[in-house]
Scaffold this active site. Structure first.
Site, mmCIF file in Angstrom:
data_model
loop_
_atom_site.group_PDB
_atom_site.id
_atom_site.type_symbol
_atom_site.label_atom_id
_atom_site.label_comp_id
_atom_site.label_asym_id
_atom_site.label_seq_id
_atom_site.Cartn_x
_atom_site.Cartn_y
_atom_site.Cartn_z
ATOM 1 N N ASP A 40 65.020 35.951 -1.470
ATOM 2 C CA ASP A 40 63.554 35.629 -0.992
ATOM 3 C C ASP A 40 63.227 35.706 0.363
ATOM 4 O OD1 ASP A 40 66.083 33.992 -0.904
ATOM 5 O OD2 ASP A 40 64.733 32.241 -0.541
ATOM 6 N N GLU A 41 62.189 35.643 0.618
ATOM 7 C CA GLU A 41 61.571 35.331 2.115
ATOM 8 C C GLU A 41 62.159 36.340 3.113
ATOM 9 O OE1 GLU A 41 60.643 30.701 2.008
ATOM 10 O OE2 GLU A 41 62.565 31.218 2.477
#
Lengths: 666, 666
Positions: A308-309
């Site tokens: 993620d991210e």
């Protein structure tokens, strides 16, 4: 026959035992089984050691929740037992996603029989029985009933982020005990991030020695927790976030980075730049050796790589990485991350693991046997399922948003955008996970952020889709929440000590009255108020307040009923609460000079007194049957102000008073 | 100068920090030391591992009680530290009765310095600092002060009987943590009795395997507890009760008995016949081997042989034993017990142990280096001291009598019959022990029976004899009691779960209001009501009620003040409590049919409502300045009834109402 059963079932629906999750099928019988010091259990067949330990824990829990000193030894014979466990699985086996968790529980006046095809199914049935046992007019007893039960979704998880704030082993243990109580079956352990690498690695020791300040789990502790969870029918899913959220990998091993170091532990929270370098072959060799080591600790088939991210900033600023992207035709940084995932995939396979990641990893170039966890939105889960990927829902189950139990309860993995999927596509949605991110949560406050609301999530994921009555959910939750104390959760017992700490000399009931009317808000309102770091003191009223309080919910329900059909009893109950609110500030005020922690919340305490007074005034007007729109309008500033988030909390007290004021304006 | 110091000291006396035990000398300075996330400690000299561990625990406790996330690492330098530990003892040594526990603590705005000759002294000072830290108008801080402190008595013990009810290791651990917090320094472990032999013996394994149903401490656990206690400056005194209270020895080894077996575990309580046979040489050989084994587990110089309550019945009925008594000229069974003790004495000496026993063992034929623990009365201690024996007081400190903290506080080891001893004789009195016998006490209820009242005993044994102000003791105790929660004690946190269990659907504040007005009584009133056994359920209101509640004490003090000098504020405070009492029964009553545990106490709940109403009526009469002796007489039956022990409790609520009614009658 079916009709009779339905009538009985409906009766139970409205006032049945406080079971949570609600079983798939439940048929009440007449009578109840007494539970006293003579209570004994027996096994119908040879019991595997895991089941024997579960039975011992069952008796311990039963003693804890009833205060009855039960003997631990088995009954002299099956016939002499009060509780018979008839489990077809006599030889233990590893836990899998395909685990059969079904059971049948028949509680009779003389003898209860728990039947299950698997040990895990028996565990689930034991927890149901514990929830059935309740004090009665004749002492402790379980109502006679036939329950046939199995889960709606096979994956019912709870994530704990132990990087933002480290959570010591006892916190994990009591969380697993409480998860078992509500039939959650996956502990998702977010172990590594920019704030910490919390697992001991003997292969790459600089990961945990430089990636923490000493707060990590030893391999012995990891093994202990995995076995502890397994005993409770809970799979442990480790997450090693990569290629982003990996700053702590790079402190000791900067050669894996996409930009020159040095790197250090980050004590604040957010999305940061550090990322592994997907163009560096040494990165894959490192991951290979790390996964090999970790596969020895974590037996589950799934391995969560996060994903993620990734903000791509380091990759954008690195000419050689940019050249790699062009040369391979990867389009952009997202393409590079997919390339990375494709390289990691065979490494996981080699070590017997299936890849799992957050919805950012979803890409058509990845095979269908990966598992996608949707956190950004519900749509990504629907799309994944449509395209044939297996997936879970976390969006909507973020516990750090500190929503109300009813809010989480309303979220269904196959609802929303997934509702239009075909039946076949829906089968790709395997469940969901409540996510306890811990940016502003300590080992002391984590319990009240997870419990009891995770029980509502647990019911959503276990019980039939038709179980959606919010009022009935709260009726049961208000009982179950106190049962969870006996399972180990501390959301009840940490409350008073945290309040006393705020103002040791103030009357505790006055502190409780104020805190009971506050709904602490989630991360989005927190960060606006102050910058949270690992050094932030989490000892304020907003940290002690648990929210979603039965007092305010009860008042609101009483007010609605009273406006509809006034009775003296209901009026007295409402006035009692409103009077306590009105008089509360005067009791706290003298103690504010001695406590900065209390003084901070005086504006809310004062407004609570005003809300109480306004509510009482509204009742007086309503009792004298006078509509007074002008008076009602005068209350608007108070009602508007108290409806807003202030000091990171919402005043739940505002809503019932608003109802009374609206009653006057009509 | 001395006068100024006295004035300052007196000021602190009435409203100083909530320290317990009160230090020997305390001089307030101006200002306070802030405690925040930057707080760091440093050692002035090389710190022994025990001191290092103590410092780590100190920081953990400080984090627990304040909610401030403190870093565990030391300060960069001594100069940069907020808290300096300057301990002269750099090499650890065994704990002894002669341990120097003194310390000097100077809290300054910038830097605190703790100075001590020994590690144990440093431990005591660390606990004092923890009690100084409190929330203030500017956050958490410790008031600047110079404290010079040392104990009045060297032996300040707490006995736990783990035979009547087994107490698992975590109970012992949290008790030791809490003992450390109030500077108690001897854990007296009553390990063997007719109800259980709770120590694993590898030499005589039938002692624990047949002498328990599995509830015993392994030798590894014993070693762990002894080390755990030692880390906290607490000596562990093991008690192996002989020749009576030894029924569980005889189950596996009936050849040691004075009457033919078979023997079995006794699940009830009292004085039973089984006794070792003092005329049997095999008994001494057995004791020799057992003490040899146990001496390896328990390093303390003292070894408690019990010696209490030998009823002599088996000896009387055994012709050969009677012949032995005659032949040796031992007079009677008491003489035989002294003979037994004389035989055991050299065995203990051989294994490096000093003999200790209950006051029954006191006999002129025993040498002066034995230690006598007076439990039957205070006189026996005075006599022992007069005759040159060293002794301790337990009489008056029996926690199972469930007296009020003030009652225990009033008992002084050198007071009462010991007050007339010479100064030299008084030196033979080395302290005392609070005794937690557990006939009707479970691992769940034990905390509220020990705490906070043992803190009052701890103060009596540590602080100067002149510290006797009961009101000031309670002022500090009401704060300290909540601090003990952070040390590990559960008397606060077990309360609500136990009340909820009694009536899960009743309003918790109404349950609390009732329970807060009840003083549970001790063993003498319990046994009259029902026969307690190990199978008795300890889940009733009498088990949940903690007694000595601040609410009732506060009300009584408010009533006295108001009768003397009425103010509207005080009147409002009194009326608030009395109104809550008056209205409480109506709130509980609807929940009684669903709970046998609540229904049982309805008569008291109803009388509480009557007391509330009577108190309010008295206030109305007093406010209208009407003396009404007839009305007051009408209240007599209620006041008399509620002053009596019913259902094993006393209604503490009766006394403040009686004061109001007496006010009316004048």
């Amino acid at each position: 026959m079916r009709f009779v059963w339905f009538v009985l079932f409906s009766a139970l629906l409205t006032a049945g035992p406080a079971l949570m999750p609600r079983p798939a099928k439940m048929e009440p019988l007449s009578g109840a089984q007494k539970v006293d010091a003579a209570f004994r259990i027996a096994f119908q067949r040879a019991a595997a050691p895991r089941l024997q330990r579960a039975a011992a824990r069952f008796l311990e829990r039963l003693t804890a929740q009833t205060g009855i000193p039960l003997k631990r030894g088995p009954a002299a014979s099956v016939g002499a037992a009060n509780f018979i466990i008839d489990c077809a699985q006599t030889v233990d086996a590893p836990l899998t996603l395909e685990e059969n968790e079904s059971y049948r529980l028949q509680v009779n006046v003389e003898q209860t029989r728990l039947t299950s095809p698997t040990i895990t199914g028996a565990l689930r049935g034991l927890q149901t029985y514990l929830q059935l046992v309740e004090v009665s007019g004749k002492g402790f007893a379980a109502p006679s009933v036939i329950i046939e039960d199995s889960p709606r979704f096979p994956w019912r998880g709870l994530l704990i982020d132990v990087t933002s704030h480290f959570m010591p082993v006892p916190v994990i243990e009591r969380t697993l005990d409480t998860m078992e109580a509500v039939k959650l079956n996956v502990f998702h352990w977010h172990l590594t991030d920019d704030q910490g690498f919390r697992v001991e690695s003997k292969v790459f020791p600089k990961l945990h020695t430089l990636g923490t300040e000493g707060d990590f789990y030893t391999q012995a502790e990891i093994r202990h927790i995995v076995a502890y969870a397994r005993d409770r029918g809970i799979r442990v899913l480790p997450e090693f976030d990569m290629p982003g959220h990996s700053g702590t990998w790079l402190i000791g091993y900067p050669e894996l980075a996409s930009a020159p170091g040095p790197y250090s532990i980050i004590h604040t929270f957010g999305v940061y730049d550090p990322a592994l370098d997907p163009t560096n072959e040494a990165v894959y060799a490192f991951i290979d050796r790390l996964v090999a080591e970790m596969a020895g600790l974590f037996p589950d088939a799934y391995f969560h790589i996060g994903g993620d991210e990734v903000n791509g900033r380091q990759w954008k600023q690195n000419a050689s990485i940019q050249a790699f992207i062009k040369q391979r035709g990867l389009k952009d940084e997202a393409g590079l991350q997919t390339y990375f995932n494709q390289r990691v995939l065979p490494i996981l396979k080699k070590h017997g693991k299936r890849m799992m990641g957050w919805d950012e990893i979803l890409h058509q170039d990845l095979p269908k046997d990966i598992m996608v966890e949707a956190w950004q939105n519900h749509e990504s889960l629907a799309q994944a399922a449509q395209r044939g990927y297996k997936g879970l829902l976390s969006f909507g189950y973020y516990l750090d948003h500190l929503k109300l139990a009813g809010d989480y309860y309303a979220v269904d993995p196959v609802g929303g955008p997934a509702a239009t999927l075909t039946a076949e596509q829906k089968k790709n949605i395997l469940g969901g996970e409540a996510c306890m991110w811990t940016e502003f949560i300590s080992p002391e406050t984590i319990d009240s952020r997870m419990w009891p609301k995770s029980a509502a999530v647990a019911e959503r994921l276990w019980s039939p889709a038709t179980v959606t009555d919010v009022a009935d959910m709260y009726r049961r939750l208000d009982v179950v929440t106190h049962r969870l104390t006996f399972a180990g959760a501390r959301h009840v017992t940490n409350y008073e000590p945290m309040l006393r700490r705020i103002a040791p000399f103030a009357p505790i009931d006055a502190l409780r009255t104020l805190a009971d009317t506050l709904d602490p808000t989630g991360i989005e309102h927190r960060e606006v108020f102050q910058r949270y770091t690992q050094e932030t003191e989490l000892n304020r009223l907003v940290d002690a307040a648990r929210g979603d309080s039965a007092v305010v919910r009860g008042l609101e329900s009483d007010v609605r009923e009273w406006l509809r059909a006034p009775t003296p009893e209901r009026e007295a109950a409402i006035r009692r609460v409103l009077t306590a609110w009105r008089d509360n500030h005067a009791r706290l005020l003298p103690h504010a000079p001695a406590s900065a922690l209390l003084a901070e919340f005086l504006p809310l305490s004062e407004d609570l007194a005003r809300l109480g007074a306004a509510g009482l005034a509204a009742m007086d007007l309503l009792a004298s049957r006078r509509a007074d729109a002008a008076w009602a309008r005068e209350q608007a500033p108070l009602l508007d102000r108290t409806a807003k988030v202030r000091l990171e909390v919402r005043m739940a007290a505002a809503q019932p008073v608003r109802l009374l004021v609206e009653g006057v304006s009509r």
